[in-house]
Write a protein that holds these residues in place. Structure first.
Motif, short mmCIF file in Angstrom:
data_model
loop_
_atom_site.label_atom_id
_atom_site.label_comp_id
_atom_site.label_asym_id
_atom_site.label_seq_id
_atom_site.Cartn_x
_atom_site.Cartn_y
_atom_site.Cartn_z
N LYS A 53 1.00 4.12 -2.99
CA LYS A 53 0.65 5.52 -2.71
C LYS A 53 1.76 6.45 -3.18
CE LYS A 53 -2.54 5.03 1.19
NZ LYS A 53 -2.75 5.28 2.65
N TYR A 59 -6.72 0.74 -7.58
CA TYR A 59 -5.35 1.22 -7.85
C TYR A 59 -5.26 1.81 -9.25
CZ TYR A 59 -0.26 0.96 -8.50
OH TYR A 59 1.07 1.24 -8.76
N GLU A 82 0.82 -1.21 0.00
CA GLU A 82 0.00 0.00 0.00
C GLU A 82 0.85 1.26 0.00
OE1 GLU A 82 -3.64 2.01 2.62
OE2 GLU A 82 -2.91 -0.02 3.04
N ASP A 100 -7.02 5.08 -9.36
CA ASP A 100 -6.21 6.11 -8.71
C ASP A 100 -5.11 6.62 -9.65
OD1 ASP A 100 -7.72 5.91 -6.42
OD2 ASP A 100 -6.30 4.60 -5.37
#
Length: 415
Positions: free
Chosen positions: A228, A268, A224, A271
Motif C-alpha cells: 500500500k 496488486y 499488505e 493497483d
C-alpha cells in the motif's frame, strides 16, 4: 466498474487504441578467473547498436526475462555466440529491457547457484546484443553481500561508460544503491529520453535470498502494508516525474516454476497501473506466463502487465526430455523464454495506445559443442534441426512450441 476479459491472438492489433531454492542446477565455477574494472575488452560487435526510429510518435519496446549464468553458460568460445541468432530481434527494438539475475562483482570469480556472480564480459555481451535497460534487483542481488552490490554498481558504470564511448549508446541500470537507505525516496531509477519519448523506469524486488544489505537494494516487502505504501509512492512519483511511459519492474514474491497467477498478485499490478504506471513487467517464476493489455475507455490510455517472461538465458535445463511426448517438466519449462515486443503510439492528447503486441518465443539450445545458446522457438529452427540432423531435438522443439502457445496467452481487459 465492469471488467471484461478477452483472449486475443498472439499477434494482434488494437485499432481503438522464497525463498525457494530457485535457479539451482549447477555448482560453483572452478576455473573462471576474476575480471578487473574497468572493462578490459568486450567482444567485437558490429557498430550498429544505435536504435533509429524516424517516427517519434511511435516506439517499439522489447521486454525479455531473466538473464542468468549457471556454470554451463560460461563454457562457450565467446559470449557473443549466445545472442547471435536473436541479436537482430533485440536490436530492432528502440529499447530492450532485461533482468540481470546476479551480482556482477569483478573482484570475485564467477559463481553459480546458490550464490551467483556474473562476469563483466557476460553482461557486456547482452548489451552488445542490443539490450538497453536493466533491472539489477531480484532475490539474488545480495548473493555476494554488501561488497557485491557496491562492486556491481562499479561494474555497470564501467559498462555504461564503455558503451557510450564506443557506440554512442546510453545504457541504463538501476535497482541498487550506493548507500544504505530503506526509505522509498531512496529507490534508484532511470529517468531519460529516447526517440522523442520520456521514460521513467523503476525496478523493485519483493524477495531476497538473505537479509544482508537489503537497504542497498530496491526492496519492498511483499506484505499488505508495504505494498500500500509503495502504491501511494508510485502515484506521487509519477506526478513528480512527468513522462510518456512509466515502467515498473517487479521481481515478485510468488512460487517459481508455475504459470498460476493469483488474484492477489493481479490486483496488486492493477493497483500499480491505477496509481500511474503504464507497464508492470514482472518476473521470478523462470517460466513464461500470460500478458494482459488494459484499455481505459475513459482516458484512452492503454496499459500493460507481463506476469513473467521466463528465462532469457540460463543453465537450468541441462537434461531436456528430448524423447518425452509431453515435455512439460519443471526444468523443461525453464529452458524457454519470451521477448514481448510492444509497439506504442503517442496520441495528440498525450495518451499512449498500444498498436501491436508480438510474443516472440525463444529457447536455450545445447549445441553439439555442449554450448548453451539462444534460438528462436519457431519452425525455421525446427527445420534446421531436422536438416542437421538432430531429430530428437527437432521433435522436442516442435513440442515446446505447442506447449508455450497453448499454456500462455494474451488477454485484453476494458475498463
Amino acid at each position: 466498474m465492469n471488467l471484461k476479459f478477452h483472449h486475443v491472438s498472439f499477434l494482434f492489433f488494437l485499432s481503438s487504441s522464497i525463498l525457494f531454492f530457485s535457479c539451482g542446477t549447477t555448482s560453483e565455477i572452478i576455473n573462471e578467473p576474476a575480471e578487473e574494472v574497468p572493462l578490459i575488452q568486450a567482444p567485437e560487435p558490429e557498430p550498429q547498436l544505435q536504435h533509429i526510429n524516424h517516427d517519434s510518435d511511435t516506439i517499439t519496446l522489447l521486454f525479455a526475462g531473466d538473464i542468468m549464468a549457471h556454470s554451463v553458460n560460461y563454457y562457450i568460445t565467446t559470449y557473443e555466440k549466445i545472442w547471435r541468432d536473436v541479436r537482430d530481434v533485440i536490436s530492432d527494438a528502440d529499447l530492450a529491457f532485461a533482468n540481470i539475475e546476479a551480482p556482477i562483482d569483478t573482484t570475485r570469480s564467477a559463481s553459480s547457484y546458490p550464490n551467483f556472480n556474473m562476469t563483466q564480459k557476460y553482461v557486456q555481451a547482452a548489451v552488445d546484443a542490443g539490450f538497453d535497460v536493466f533491472s539489477l534487483c531480484n532475490n539474488h542481488t545480495n548473493d555476494q553481500y554488501k561488497n557485491g552490490i557496491l562492486e556491481t554498481i562499479k561494474t555497470t558504470q564501467a559498462i555504461t561508460e564503455y558503451t557510450k564511448e564506443t557506440f554512442g549508446n546510453d545504457i541504463y541500470f538501476s535497482g541498487t544503491k550506493q548507500a544504505a537507505d530503506s526509505k522509498l525516496s531512496a529507490l534508484t531509477y532511470n529517468y531519460f529520453e529516447s526517440n522523442g519519448w520520456k521514460f521513467l523506469f523503476l525496478p523493485i524486488t519483493e524477495l531476497l535470498n538473505r537479509p544482508d544489505a537489503s537497504d542497498y537494494i530496491n526492496f519492498i516487502k511483499p506484505d499488505e502494508e508495504s505494498r500500500k505504501d509503495f502504491i501511494k509512492y508510485v502515484k506521487e512519483f509519477r506526478t513528480a516525474h512527468p513522462c510518456d511511459l512509466f515502467i515498473i519492474s517487479v521481481h515478485t514474491s510468488e512460487p517459481e516454476y508455475t504459470r498460476n497467477i493469483t488474484e492477489k498478485q493481479n490486483q496488486y499490478y492493477m493497483d500499480l497501473l491505477e496509481a500511474g504506471a503504464d507497464v508492470v513487467w514482472a518476473n521470478h517464476a523462470h517460466i513464461i506466463k500470460d500478458r494482459k493489455i488494459v484499455v481505459d475507455t475513459k482516458t484512452g490510455r492503454d496499459k500493460l502487465i507481463m506476469y513473467a517472461n521466463g528465462n532469457t538465458i540460463s543453465g537450468q535445463r541441462t537434461k531436456p526430455e528430448l524423447t518425452s511426448k509431453n515435455p512439460t517438466g519443471e526444468r523443461d519449462n525453464t529452458g524457454d523464454g519470451l521477448f514481448y515486443i510492444v509497439t506504442l503510439h503517442k496520441e495528440n492528447d498525450g495518451s499512449t495506445r498500444i498498436k501491436k503486441c508480438e510474443p516472440y518465443f525463444i529457447t536455450t539450445y545445447i549445441n553439439t559443442a555442449n554450448e548453451y545458446v539462444i534460438k528462436p522457438l519457431n519452425q525455421s529452427f525446427v527445420k534446421y534441426l531436422y536438416d542437421v540432423p538432430r531429430t530428437n531435438w527437432a521433435k522436442y522443439i516442435e513440442r515446446r512450441i505447442k506447449i508455450n502457445k497453448e499454456a500462455t496467452k494474451d488477454l485484453i481487459e476494458w475498463q
